[in-house]
Design an enzyme around this catalytic site. Structure first.
Site: not given
Length: 229
Positions: A11, A13
């Site tokens: 991922d 953020d």
């Protein structure tokens, strides 16, 4: 026989860049300004780890489409300003990336424009260039499995041979739905107990990733991932 790991999907953020704290702060500011006061815990529950379209829909349901449009516009502006002023890689992440030898890619709920900005500001964009996937490319965002399956298919890797590094509940749910194993990073806003579940190992230090990933590359019983962890 459990499939050895062949690729690591990150991922963005809260996993690569320490942006979730910024995003939560901006969401709380906008809520206060636009008529929906929110706590940090409520922001994590409603917005963190989800796509921009999903976040827009949540605000529209509560405050109407016009306010949701304004919220999204102001979020992009305020978030970009804060990123330019203070964004840094997640602690220990650069060291982890330097030690991971498997193929890697990024699969994020954010747009490509947003990732070019955040990864670019932290010097990480070139490390993943050409292997960055956004929820804007699929029909459903996390917690649906679409984005992770799209990334695996494009990279030519069996989903069962992928491990996902996530910091949000929708993210680990999407990994499980995709038939992938996951590391849940609990060094951010989401508590460890929210990340725990089948096929998921919860960690609090990114520096642990290379050793843990390497441990699951062995043959026989050594290094094999327990789906109940």
């Amino acid at each position: 026989m459990i499939t050895p790991i062949e690729m690591v999907i990150f991922d963005c953020d809260g996993v690569l860049v320490d942006s979730e704290v910024i995003a939560a702060r901006v969401q709380m500011r906008l809520g206060a300004e636009l008529g929906w006061p929110l706590t940090e815990a409520e922001v994590v529950e409603l917005f963190i780890g989800r796509s921009e379209a999903s976040n827009h829909a949540v605000v529209a349901e509560r405050l109407g489409a016009a306010t949701a449009d304004l919220w999204r516009k102001r979020f992009v502006e305020l978030h970009a300003e804060a990123v330019d002023a203070e964004l840094a890689p997640v602690a220990g992440l650069p060291e982890a990336l330097a030690a991971i030898t498997l193929p890697t890619c990024v699969a994020s709920s954010g747009s490509h424009e947003k990732m070019r900005h955040t990864l670019g500001r932290t010097g990480l964009y070139e490390h993943f260039a050409g292997r960055i996937f956004s929820a804007t490319e699929v029909g459903r965002g996390k917690p649906a499995p679409d984005l992770f399956l799209h990334a695996a298919r494009t990279m030519g890797v069996d989903p069962a041979a992928c491990v996902v590094v996530e910091d949000s509940l929708p993210g680990v749910q999407a990994a499980r739905a995709a038939g992938m194993r996951a590391f849940g990073y609990a060094g951010g806003l989401t508590p460890a107990d929210r990340l725990a579940g089948p096929g998921t190992v919860v960690i609090d230090d990114m520096r642990k990733l290379p050793e843990l990933i390497g441990g699951y590359q062995g043959c026989g019983t050594r290094g094999m991932w327990s789906p109940d962890r």
